[in-house]
Each structure stands twice: as C-alpha cells, then as structure tokens.
Design an enzyme around this catalytic site. Structure first.
Site, PDB file in Angstrom:
ATOM      1  N   HIS A  99       0.853  -1.196   0.000  1.00 24.42           N
ATOM      2  CA  HIS A  99       0.000   0.000   0.000  1.00 24.42           C
ATOM      3  C   HIS A  99       0.886   1.242   0.000  1.00 24.42           C
ATOM      4  CE1 HIS A  99       1.137  -0.332   4.230  1.00 24.42           C
ATOM      5  NE2 HIS A  99       0.926   0.968   4.301  1.00 24.42           N
ATOM      6  N   HIS A 113       5.379   5.955  -1.870  1.00 25.15           N
ATOM      7  CA  HIS A 113       6.092   4.711  -2.141  1.00 25.15           C
ATOM      8  C   HIS A 113       5.337   3.524  -1.547  1.00 25.15           C
ATOM      9  CE1 HIS A 113       7.374   5.741   1.909  1.00 25.15           C
ATOM     10  NE2 HIS A 113       7.595   4.449   2.088  1.00 25.15           N
TER      11      HIS A 113
END
Length: 176
Positions: free
Chosen positions: A45, A127
């Site tokens: 995620h 990220h």
C-alpha cells in the site's frame, strides 16, 4: 478506572486485487537482487498519513476529517524501484507523483488538525514498501503498474508473531 483502548491507525491508498498482483510481480523482480525481510504482498500500500496509537474517542473525529477531504480521483503510475540505504527500506514508487496526490495528502492533513494530528514536515515521497532491512540493493527496471486511485482508506495495524496485519476500517470515495 478502565484503560483506554488505543488503535494504531493510518490512512492509505489500498490497491484492488489486480493492482496488488501487478505490484507483487514488480516487487518480486526487485527482491531478486538483494537480501532482507520482504513485506507480504497482501500488505502492499501507500501510506498517506500515519496517525499512530489513537484513543477510541478520537476515532469519530478522524472519520469526520476523512469526510471533509476535498480531492479528486486520479491515476498513479508506479514505474521505478528505490532503496533508502540508511533505513534499509526497499520500495516501488512513481517517477513523478501527480499533483492530485499532493492535494489529497494536504487536504487530509488539514482535515486531521482539529483532531490533534500534525503533518510530518518532511517531503512526502509516495512509495510502496516492499522490503525492510534490505542490503546490497541493485535496482532493476520494472514493468509500470497503472493504479487508478478512487478512494481514501482508513486502516488499523495489528502486530503479531507473524508481523503486521492490516484491517480496512473504512473507505471514502474520491470525487470523480
């Protein structure tokens, strides 16, 4: 007097099954080139706002804040791998984060301030963490992953003997 229940909460971009599979494939390519502790594919995620341990009483304020977020749906292209040597984090991310993502993060933090949360003042670097304690990273090119972003998610983190597990608590659609 009873102890207050605290929950470890964070807001995130949470991929659907198709995007998760594409992220897992890209992660597998990158993980071949070093050693460390891989993040399970089901945990992939992008964290937007980590709230930490939150009192149960604050949860209503957090939910209200999410309802106030003013951001539109957008697409994100995950097209590169990176490694932060100092922290040992191996990650996948976009070469360029869309302006819509920065607007989403800013709107979220602004809405969370009345609940007692303040933004992390470091630059936001979107990220997907794919490994921790990574050493000797060689960063191959990856096949780009196109990720349509249409919702903001609130998750709870549980830590156990098998590492972190995440429970999706709530989902707020972004404006189309």
């Amino acid at each position: 007097m009873s102890a207050r229940r605290k929950r470890r909460l964070f807001f995130a971009l949470w991929p659907d099954a198709e995007v998760r599979n594409s992220l897992a494939s890209a992660a597998a390519v990158v993980r071949k080139h070093g050693s460390g502790r891989s993040v399970p594919d089901e945990n992939l995620h992008i964290t937007l706002a980590f709230l930490g341990s939150v009192d149960e009483e604050v949860l209503d304020c957090v939910r209200s804040a999410a309802e106030q977020v003013n951001a539109g749906a957008f697409s994100l292209t995950i097209d590169r791998a990176g490694w932060w040597k100092r922290t040992g984090i191996l990650w996948l991310g976009p070469s360029a984060g869309p302006a819509a993502l920065n607007r989403l993060v800013k709107s979220l933090w602004a809405a969370l301030e009345p609940c007692g949360f303040w933004p992390d003042f470091r630059d936001f670097h979107p990220h997907v963490t794919i490994a921790r304690r990574w050493r000797k990273a060689r960063l191959p090119e990856i096949k780009p992953v196109h990720w349509p972003i249409d919702a903001l998610m609130l998750l709870e983190s549980h830590t156990g003997q098998r590492g972190a597990r995440y429970t999706l608590l709530e989902r707020w659609p972004l404006i189309r």
